[in-house]
Design an enzyme around this catalytic site. Structure first.
Site: not given
Length: 521
Positions: A127, A166, A213, A344-345, A350
């Site tokens: 509403t 409505s 697989t 990476s830090s 990386k």
């Protein structure tokens, strides 16, 4: 708040809602009244007292409905169709109907979206959103007429803009139309993503590799076949989503409160669906049972399920790419993903597969949203489901995020993938999986023994077969042709026709194979 032509970004994580009441007493205001009392509304605001109440009551998501521009646009379509229908049957005079129509046309074009300020999470079965739309449309219509905002004696949000309607028929109808609008962009991005994988399928069509697989070596295939399969599965989901959106075409306009069409004049139901079809250019129909249609939200489960299917299949592809690109030294390392950022830090050099990881996280969100939609659909009682706001929010967010995920997946990852051809060739040369192609000739038991010996001694299968006198080199060469191993024809390039780009042949090996007697008997 001021008029704006810019739609809100649907990917904004958090949007503060402007306080609905005036905090700076120096700003000009107007007084609006509802059944609860009066509130001061900023004179610049196109929304009114009902929107202000909603913002006081629901400061939850901190995201207004304007973050979903297609939803705002869909609501304008609904209100415009209602105004035209009311004018056609004589339920609304032409002057007011035309002014409402003109305001809706502006909103459809992108104006005033910032005025749709109620939160996406709200009680009341939508509403607040319906009244927000009524107020914005009414005040813009008043402005077009040269009157002041809030001059509801001339055009009233309920009596005129909401005439014959409505929330219970406008809100779900707007959701369905908005989903149909939004889905077109997602389908376009899914198709482009499928095309990108198909292009890689053609690029990699000559590269033989070992299939897997259960994460174990299986039989040979081409890298092109692998990427072409990704394209095929995405194109299948385009079809499933197109089927799901067709179900959204049944709407309940004219049902009003519970489906009995109370306060909807004779002829309105037929007129409004006609105008709504013309305005939206969607294949919309009026539900045969308006009571059922007003209470049932099952179509949203079907639609949400189709989104989840697409999301999870895309995540599966993303995870496959992460596996295939793992390494670069201690992993599978068959392909290279574009380097997008330092990974990476602490570990210099990386680089991580950040784009596929982001895609999978979107998929998890879509799957969670599907649970939310399912619970909300089940929770509806009797003649109305009060939880459509969370259904709408969940579906719109899923579509938006999936669309953006497809785009970044394609542009920031798939288009830049390259193959490690030397690594793939070496793996195939050392692989014992070609024994599967020899099994019909040598017999399963003898083939298994050869495979076991090759793994133990690291000798090539072909050398062992020749040493035992089972086949000569020419016979081996015939059986172990790449075309035979991978099920491809001699001309194994994938077609460039998008409609048939999935059609990399997957036939069983054909042609006569030499037979060899079992040396043990």
């Amino acid at each position: 708040m001021t008029e704006s032509n810019a739609s809100a970004d649907p990917n904004t994580a958090s949007l503060p809602l402007t306080s609905p009441t005036v905090t700076n007493q120096n700003l000009p205001t107007r007084t609006e009244t509802d059944s609860i009392g009066s509130l001061e509304i900023p004179d610049t605001a196109y929304w009114g007292v009902h929107t202000a109440r909603a913002n006081e009551n629901f400061p939850i998501a901190r995201r207004p409905v304007s973050v979903y521009p297609d939803f705002v646009r869909a609501f304008a379509c609904v209100k415009q169709a209602a105004a035209r229908a009311n004018a056609e049957i004589g339920a609304l005079d032409d002057q007011r109907a035309n002014l409402i129509d003109a305001a809706c046309e502006e909103i459809k074009s992108g104006r005033l979206h910032d005025q749709f300020a109620v939160g996406v999470i709200q009680g009341g079965a939508g509403t607040s959103t319906n009244m927000n739309a009524n107020e914005v449309i009414t005040n813009r219509a008043l402005e077009i007429a040269g009157r002041a905002k809030g001059d509801y004696a001339f055009i009233h949000p309920n009596d005129h803009t909401n005439h014959s309607q409505s929330t219970n028929d406008t809100y779900p109808t707007a959701i369905k139309i908005a989903l149909a609008f939004s889905l077109q962009n997602l389908l376009s991005e899914l198709t482009l993503l499928a095309d990108a994988f198909a292009a890689k399928g053609r690029e990699f069509s000559h590269i033989v590799k070992v299939g897997r697989t259960q994460l174990q070596d299986a039989v040979p295939m081409t890298l092109g076949q692998e990427f072409n399969a990704f394209a095929t599965t995405l194109r299948e989901d385009v079809q499933r989503l197109e089927e799901a959106v067709a179900l959204l075409g049944e709407v309940n306009m004219g049902a009003t409160a519970i489906g009995t069409s109370i306060n909807a004049p004779v002829g309105y139901k037929e007129a409004v669906i006609k105008h709504l079809r013309e305005i939206t250019e969607l294949d919309l129909v009026t539900a045969g049972d308006l009571v059922e249609s007003t209470s049932d939200t099952g179509v949203f489960i079907t639609f949400s399920g189709a989104l989840k299917r697409s999301a999870l299949k895309m995540s599966k592809i993303a995870n496959d790419l992460r596996l295939l690109s793992s390494g670069p030294q201690a992993g599978i390392g068959e392909i290279n993903l574009p380097a997008r950022q330092a990974g990476s830090s602490i570990m210099p050099g990386k680089v991580n597969p950040v784009i596929p990881e982001a895609v999978s996280q979107v998929a998890y969100s879509v799957a969670g949203a599907d649970v939310t939609v399912s619970m909300a659909v089940e929770a509806g009682q009797l003649q109305l489901n009060a939880f459509e706001p969370i259904i709408a929010h969940s579906l719109f967010q899923s579509i938006t995020w999936l669309e953006r995920a497809c785009q970044t997946f394609r542009t920031n990852c798939v288009n830049g993938i390259t193959a490690n051809e030397a690594e793939l060739e070496d793996t195939v040369d050392r692989s014992v999986t070609v024994i599967t192609a020899l099994a019909p000739v040598l017999g399963y038991t003898q083939a298994a023994q050869l495979a076991k010996q090759a793994l133990a001694t690291n000798e090539p299968i072909s050398d062992l077969v020749v040493e035992r006198g089972l086949l000569d080199r020419s016979q081996l060469g015939e059986i172990l042709q790449p075309e035979r191993l991978t099920g491809l024809s001699t001309d194994h390039n994938v077609t460039t026709d998008p409609d048939s780009a999935e059609a990399v042949p997957r036939d069983e090996m054909t042609g006569e194979l030499p037979t060899v007697a079992d040396p043990e008997g």
